[in-house]
Write a protein that holds these residues in place. Structure first.
Motif, PDB file in Angstrom:
ATOM      1  N   LEU A   1      26.017   2.725  59.688  1.00 14.92           N
ATOM      2  CA  LEU A   1      26.865   3.831  59.248  1.00 14.92           C
ATOM      3  C   LEU A   1      27.016   3.853  57.731  1.00 14.92           C
ATOM      4  O   LEU A   1      27.019   4.929  57.116  1.00 14.92           O
ATOM      5  N   ARG A   2      27.151   2.691  57.135  1.00 15.54           N
ATOM      6  CA  ARG A   2      27.282   2.621  55.680  1.00 15.54           C
ATOM      7  C   ARG A   2      26.009   3.173  55.023  1.00 15.54           C
ATOM      8  O   ARG A   2      26.073   3.921  54.044  1.00 15.54           O
TER       9      ARG A   2
ATOM     10  N   GLY B   1      25.259   7.038  56.781  1.00 18.25           N
ATOM     11  CA  GLY B   1      26.413   7.900  56.504  1.00 18.25           C
ATOM     12  C   GLY B   1      26.527   8.197  55.029  1.00 18.25           C
ATOM     13  O   GLY B   1      26.851   9.327  54.627  1.00 18.25           O
TER      14      GLY B   1
ATOM     15  N   ARG C   1      27.872  11.635  57.302  1.00 11.40           N
ATOM     16  CA  ARG C   1      28.146  11.273  58.696  1.00 11.40           C
ATOM     17  C   ARG C   1      27.920  12.427  59.659  1.00 11.40           C
ATOM     18  O   ARG C   1      27.593  12.221  60.838  1.00 11.40           O
ATOM     19  N   GLU C   2      28.086  13.653  59.167  1.00 11.41           N
ATOM     20  CA  GLU C   2      27.880  14.806  60.045  1.00 11.41           C
ATOM     21  C   GLU C   2      26.425  14.938  60.479  1.00 11.41           C
ATOM     22  O   GLU C   2      26.108  15.687  61.420  1.00 11.41           O
TER      23      GLU C   2
ATOM     24  N   CYS D   1      24.608  12.144  61.324  1.00  8.80           N
ATOM     25  CA  CYS D   1      24.328  10.911  62.047  1.00  8.80           C
ATOM     26  C   CYS D   1      24.689  11.097  63.519  1.00  8.80           C
ATOM     27  O   CYS D   1      25.780  11.581  63.833  1.00  8.80           O
TER      28      CYS D   1
ATOM     29  N   ALA E   1      32.375   5.045  64.402  1.00  5.72           N
ATOM     30  CA  ALA E   1      31.498   6.190  64.157  1.00  5.72           C
ATOM     31  C   ALA E   1      32.256   7.496  63.998  1.00  5.72           C
ATOM     32  O   ALA E   1      31.660   8.583  64.077  1.00  5.72           O
TER      33      ALA E   1
ATOM     34  N   CYS F   1      30.901  11.065  62.841  1.00  9.20           N
ATOM     35  CA  CYS F   1      29.516  11.251  63.270  1.00  9.20           C
ATOM     36  C   CYS F   1      29.500  12.071  64.569  1.00  9.20           C
ATOM     37  O   CYS F   1      30.541  12.395  65.128  1.00  9.20           O
TER      38      CYS F   1
END
Length: 290
Positions: A22-23, A26, A31-32, A34, A49, A52
């Motif tokens: 995520l790091r 993202g 994040r949108e 992922c 998450a 996401c």
């Protein structure tokens, strides 16, 4: 909001690797963009998450786990291709990285021609427990500076082409091989000794719940206790890998191209994937990337 690239993975409980995933993605993609398949609908995964696109699925143990997983991931990738130029897909402990001296990953992917499958050179981040005594902190690279070339993890994982991905993500049916300079797939399984032990304990429990042996299951052999070996001995052996000067992997890309061929009559394509008893020290420019 960018529509250049999306990243897709499937995860169950692996908070350490999901946090790194995520790091990395993202931060680079937003994040949108992922997509996290939450196998078992775990609360910890959903919480980590947040922001996401989280897809919850049932988590009952199944001997054909890998087969089912890649059937789902194939469908997601092909669907998302209608909305993004590139789709990155892989396990939660695998990160596609562009050498910082070549710019940013998102900008790089925006410039790539369409209708291709990109295959980064695979590198395993190894924890040299003899000299790297500090625990990993906010980021992994920096506390861990050593990698070994891993052709097995040179996966065709960046797609802008409609093609089928084999179980495990190691092969596709795309007949042309593209291995861009400076593009790597970092595999994190061995990046931290304590995390490795905890992860393998958890995966061994999963195979016990499935209730069949390695020969009867469509699950990676490395999930089974009989393939595990002695944990500390595995990590102590990294010190014996031959240290290489510099950080030039061009020779490995050439090998991949030279050995490119059909994978029998399966419809998939492959290159040779030998075990390479080598290691490199990452240049400082990689520190803190994830």
């Amino acid at each position: 909001m960018q529509s250049v690239a999306a990243a897709v993975t499937m995860v169950r409980e692996d908070a350490f690797f999901l946090t790194a995933w995520l790091r990395h993605y993202g931060g680079l993609l937003g994040r949108e963009n992922c997509y996290v398949v939450n196998h078992g609908r775990g609360d910890a995964v959903a919480r980590l998450a947040e922001g996401c696109n989280v897809i919850g699925i049932p988590g009952e143990p199944h001997p054909n786990f890998d087969m089912k997983r890649w059937r789902l991931l194939n469908g997601l990738v092909q669907g998302l291709r209608s909305y993004y130029r590139q789709v990155i897909v892989g396990d939660v402990d695998e990160l596609v990285v562009l050498d910082p001296e070549r710019g940013g990953l998102l900008e790089f992917l925006a410039e790539q021609p369409l209708r291709r499958v990109l295959t980064p050179v695979g590198l395993e981040v190894i924890h040299r427990i003899d000299i790297e005594t500090a625990p990993v902190g906010e980021t992994i690279l920096g506390a861990r500076r050593h990698v070994r070339p891993a052709p097995h993890y040179s996966k065709p994982c960046v797609l802008s082409l409609g093609t089928k991905i084999a179980r495990g993500g190691h092969f596709t049916q795309a007949s042309k091989l593209f291995t861009p300079e400076g593009l790597y797939l970092f595999h994190l399984k061995f990046c931290d000794f304590d995390t490795y032990v905890a992860t393998m304990d958890r995966r061994n429990r999963v195979t016990e719940e499935v209730g069949v042996g390695v020969r009867e299951a469509a699950i990676g052999r490395h999930w089974f206790p009989e393939a595990r070996g002695a944990d500390r001995a595995v990590f102590e052996a990294f010190a014996a890998l031959e240290m290489q000067d510099g950080f030039d992997l061009g020779w490995l890309r050439k090998r991949m191209q030279r050995s490119w061929k059909p994978r029998g009559d399966t419809g998939y394509w492959q290159f040779d994937r030998p075990e390479l008893p080598l290691q490199y020290r990452l240049p400082e420019r990689f520190n803190g990337l994830f």
